[in-house]
Write a protein that holds these residues in place. Structure first.
Motif, short mmCIF file in Angstrom:
data_model
loop_
_atom_site.label_atom_id
_atom_site.label_comp_id
_atom_site.label_asym_id
_atom_site.label_seq_id
_atom_site.Cartn_x
_atom_site.Cartn_y
_atom_site.Cartn_z
N GLU A 14 3.36 -32.28 -8.15
CA GLU A 14 3.27 -30.82 -7.96
C GLU A 14 1.83 -30.46 -7.61
N TRP A 15 1.65 -29.35 -6.92
CA TRP A 15 0.28 -28.87 -6.67
C TRP A 15 -0.36 -28.51 -8.02
N SER A 16 -1.63 -28.83 -8.16
CA SER A 16 -2.36 -28.44 -9.38
C SER A 16 -2.52 -26.92 -9.40
N ASP A 17 -2.93 -26.40 -10.57
CA ASP A 17 -3.29 -24.99 -10.62
C ASP A 17 -4.49 -24.76 -9.70
N CYS A 18 -4.64 -23.54 -9.28
CA CYS A 18 -5.82 -23.17 -8.49
C CYS A 18 -7.06 -23.44 -9.35
N SER A 19 -8.15 -23.87 -8.71
CA SER A 19 -9.35 -24.26 -9.46
C SER A 19 -10.10 -23.06 -10.06
N VAL A 20 -9.68 -21.85 -9.73
CA VAL A 20 -10.34 -20.65 -10.27
C VAL A 20 -9.28 -19.78 -10.93
N THR A 21 -9.74 -18.82 -11.76
CA THR A 21 -8.77 -17.90 -12.37
C THR A 21 -8.66 -16.61 -11.59
N CYS A 22 -9.56 -16.40 -10.62
CA CYS A 22 -9.46 -15.24 -9.73
C CYS A 22 -10.25 -15.56 -8.47
N GLY A 23 -9.87 -14.93 -7.38
CA GLY A 23 -10.60 -15.15 -6.13
C GLY A 23 -10.15 -16.42 -5.41
N LYS A 24 -11.06 -17.01 -4.62
CA LYS A 24 -10.73 -18.16 -3.76
C LYS A 24 -11.02 -19.47 -4.46
N GLY A 25 -10.09 -20.41 -4.37
CA GLY A 25 -10.30 -21.72 -4.98
C GLY A 25 -9.59 -22.80 -4.18
N MET A 26 -9.44 -23.96 -4.81
CA MET A 26 -8.75 -25.10 -4.18
C MET A 26 -7.70 -25.61 -5.14
N ARG A 27 -6.67 -26.24 -4.57
CA ARG A 27 -5.71 -26.96 -5.42
C ARG A 27 -5.40 -28.29 -4.75
N THR A 28 -4.95 -29.24 -5.55
CA THR A 28 -4.75 -30.59 -5.04
C THR A 28 -3.39 -31.13 -5.50
N ARG A 29 -2.95 -32.17 -4.81
CA ARG A 29 -1.79 -32.94 -5.27
C ARG A 29 -2.03 -34.41 -4.91
N GLN A 30 -1.38 -35.28 -5.67
CA GLN A 30 -1.59 -36.72 -5.49
C GLN A 30 -0.25 -37.44 -5.35
N ARG A 31 -0.34 -38.64 -4.81
CA ARG A 31 0.78 -39.58 -4.90
C ARG A 31 0.20 -40.98 -5.09
N MET A 32 1.05 -41.90 -5.54
CA MET A 32 0.57 -43.23 -5.90
C MET A 32 1.15 -44.25 -4.95
N LEU A 33 0.39 -45.30 -4.80
CA LEU A 33 0.84 -46.46 -4.04
C LEU A 33 1.70 -47.30 -4.97
N LYS A 34 2.94 -47.56 -4.55
CA LYS A 34 3.82 -48.34 -5.43
C LYS A 34 3.76 -49.82 -5.09
N SER A 35 3.55 -50.13 -3.79
CA SER A 35 3.50 -51.55 -3.42
C SER A 35 2.09 -52.07 -3.64
N ALA A 36 1.96 -53.33 -3.96
CA ALA A 36 0.64 -53.91 -4.17
C ALA A 36 -0.11 -53.90 -2.84
N ALA A 37 -1.39 -53.61 -2.89
CA ALA A 37 -2.17 -53.48 -1.66
C ALA A 37 -2.25 -54.79 -0.89
N GLU A 38 -2.12 -55.94 -1.58
CA GLU A 38 -2.23 -57.24 -0.88
C GLU A 38 -1.12 -57.39 0.16
N LEU A 39 -0.04 -56.67 -0.01
CA LEU A 39 1.11 -56.88 0.89
C LEU A 39 0.88 -56.26 2.25
N GLY A 40 -0.29 -55.69 2.49
CA GLY A 40 -0.53 -55.13 3.82
C GLY A 40 -1.41 -53.90 3.71
#
Length: 127
Positions: A14-40
């Motif tokens: 899910e998107w994170s909460d806005c980084s501020v409680t009022c005015g202009k801010g940023m929000r982020t979301r993440q995902r994870m790599l499920k396959s091991a990086a060695e595989l490509g």
């Protein structure tokens, strides 16, 4: 067998909460790599950021410093003097209201003397 195995990624969070409680801010979301990086190589982005806007922040009233007290408005007896200050910033979006901009205080100059001569001289000596 293919050279590279496609990236296996978790769904976006899910998107994170806005980084501020009022005015202009940023929000982020993440995902994870499920396959091991060695595989490509996996060049998919694992984080995204975007701007977010919440209701405007309240702006409180701002005032200048008080002026000096004025001269007493009488030359003898009881009177008053005032001092003032100016509004620098008007309150907005529910900010704190402006307090008083004028103050008045009593002042007392020497007693008013009726008749001239002797009394004036006596006043000078008493000072």
């Amino acid at each position: 067998l293919p050279d590279t195995i496609p990236c296996l990624l978790s769904p976006w969070s899910e998107w994170s909460d806005c980084s501020v409680t009022c005015g202009k801010g940023m929000r982020t979301r993440q995902r994870m790599l499920k396959s091991a990086a060695e595989l490509g190589d996996c060049n998919e982005e694992l984080e995204q950021a975007e701007k977010c806007m919440l209701p405007e922040c309240p702006i409180d009233c701002e005032l200048t410093e008080w002026s000096q007290w004025s001269e007493c408005n009488t030359s003898c007896g009881k009177g008053h003097m005032i001092r003032t200050r100016m509004i620098k910033i008007e309150p907005q979006f529910g900010g704190a209201a402006c307090p008083e901009t004028v103050q008045r205080t009593k002042c007392r100059v020497r007693k008013c003397l009726r008749g001239a001569g002797m009394e004036k001289r006596r006043w000078k000596e008493a000072r």
